[in-house]
Scaffold this motif. Structure first.
Motif, mmCIF file in Angstrom:
data_model
loop_
_atom_site.group_PDB
_atom_site.id
_atom_site.type_symbol
_atom_site.label_atom_id
_atom_site.label_comp_id
_atom_site.label_asym_id
_atom_site.label_seq_id
_atom_site.Cartn_x
_atom_site.Cartn_y
_atom_site.Cartn_z
ATOM 1 N N GLY A 1 0.787 -1.222 0.000
ATOM 2 C CA GLY A 1 0.000 0.000 0.000
ATOM 3 C C GLY A 1 0.818 1.269 0.000
ATOM 4 O O GLY A 1 0.274 2.365 -0.193
ATOM 5 N N GLY A 2 2.115 1.135 0.206
ATOM 6 C CA GLY A 2 2.987 2.297 0.238
ATOM 7 C C GLY A 2 3.400 2.768 -1.144
ATOM 8 O O GLY A 2 2.963 2.220 -2.165
ATOM 9 N N SER A 3 4.258 3.790 -1.154
ATOM 10 C CA SER A 3 4.710 4.404 -2.406
ATOM 11 C C SER A 3 6.215 4.543 -2.429
ATOM 12 O O SER A 3 6.862 4.663 -1.376
ATOM 13 N N LEU A 4 6.762 4.534 -3.623
ATOM 14 C CA LEU A 4 8.165 4.837 -3.871
ATOM 15 C C LEU A 4 8.267 5.590 -5.185
ATOM 16 O O LEU A 4 7.433 5.393 -6.079
ATOM 17 N N ARG A 5 9.292 6.406 -5.293
ATOM 18 C CA ARG A 5 9.584 7.040 -6.578
ATOM 19 C C ARG A 5 10.996 6.679 -6.982
ATOM 20 O O ARG A 5 11.955 7.014 -6.277
ATOM 21 N N LEU A 6 11.098 6.001 -8.113
ATOM 22 C CA LEU A 6 12.398 5.667 -8.676
ATOM 23 C C LEU A 6 12.856 6.781 -9.613
ATOM 24 O O LEU A 6 12.037 7.366 -10.327
ATOM 25 N N LEU B 1 1.664 -0.019 -3.694
ATOM 26 C CA LEU B 1 2.552 -1.129 -4.018
ATOM 27 C C LEU B 1 2.059 -2.433 -3.425
ATOM 28 O O LEU B 1 1.470 -2.465 -2.323
ATOM 29 N N LYS B 2 2.310 -3.506 -4.151
ATOM 30 C CA LYS B 2 1.899 -4.848 -3.757
ATOM 31 C C LYS B 2 3.122 -5.753 -3.642
ATOM 32 O O LYS B 2 4.143 -5.487 -4.278
ATOM 33 N N PRO B 3 3.027 -6.816 -2.873
ATOM 34 C CA PRO B 3 4.177 -7.733 -2.764
ATOM 35 C C PRO B 3 4.654 -8.237 -4.123
ATOM 36 O O PRO B 3 5.864 -8.438 -4.312
ATOM 37 N N GLN C 1 16.759 -2.240 -6.269
ATOM 38 C CA GLN C 1 15.876 -3.234 -5.671
ATOM 39 C C GLN C 1 14.673 -2.567 -5.025
ATOM 40 O O GLN C 1 14.822 -1.606 -4.256
ATOM 41 N N VAL C 2 13.509 -3.098 -5.316
ATOM 42 C CA VAL C 2 12.265 -2.693 -4.663
ATOM 43 C C VAL C 2 11.689 -3.920 -3.978
ATOM 44 O O VAL C 2 11.463 -4.954 -4.619
ATOM 45 N N THR C 3 11.472 -3.812 -2.681
ATOM 46 C CA THR C 3 10.895 -4.912 -1.912
ATOM 47 C C THR C 3 9.640 -4.412 -1.215
ATOM 48 O O THR C 3 9.687 -3.420 -0.479
ATOM 49 N N VAL C 4 8.541 -5.100 -1.464
ATOM 50 C CA VAL C 4 7.267 -4.741 -0.853
ATOM 51 C C VAL C 4 6.885 -5.869 0.107
ATOM 52 O O VAL C 4 6.575 -6.984 -0.307
ATOM 53 N N SER C 5 6.944 -5.546 1.383
ATOM 54 C CA SER C 5 6.704 -6.578 2.395
ATOM 55 C C SER C 5 6.302 -5.932 3.706
ATOM 56 O O SER C 5 6.747 -4.829 4.035
ATOM 57 N N SER C 6 5.461 -6.632 4.445
ATOM 58 C CA SER C 6 5.082 -6.169 5.776
ATOM 59 C C SER C 6 5.995 -6.780 6.834
ATOM 60 O O SER C 6 5.861 -6.477 8.020
#
Length: 117
Positions: free
Chosen positions: A15-20, A85-87, A112-117
């Motif tokens: 559910g979060g966001s990132l900007r590459l 974002l989703k896993p 690297q983008v990692t989507v995890s709780s």
């Protein structure tokens, strides 16, 4: 040709966001296509988003409505804003550039983008 350097990856919760960001060593004004691929472990590299010099954009179905590609010509940078974002978005993200007359595509080193709780 240009050199491309990505930044902005990291660990984020679902559910979060990132900007590459992908900074080019030269002007991007004359580059025909800029874009982003991603590759998850054990998977093939997948086209995520692209933008052509006229401004038209293209997205993978899996990211439509969540990701936005954009450019800043003054900074010679292409961005990928990633929201909700989703896993399954976990992957190494690579930017690329294509220009008529180059003998090969330019690639960044990946982030690297990692989507995890």
């Amino acid at each position: 040709q240009v050199q491309l350097v990505e930044s902005g990856g990291g660990l984020v919760q679902p559910g979060g966001s990132l900007r590459l960001s992908c900074a080019s060593s030269g002007s991007i004004v004359s580059i025909n296509v800029l874009g982003w691929y991603r590759q998850a472990p054990g998977e093939q590299r997948e086209l995520v988003a692209s933008i052509v010099s006229g401004g038209s954009t293209n997205y993978a179905d899996s990211v439509k409505g969540r990701f936005t590609i954009s450019t800043d010509n003054a900074k010679n940078t292409v961005y990928l804003q990633m929201n909700n974002l989703k896993p399954e978005d976990t992957a190494v993200y690579y930017c690329y550039a294509d220009r008529v007359g180059w003998n090969r595509r330019a690639w960044g080193q990946g982030t690297q983008v990692t989507v995890s709780s």
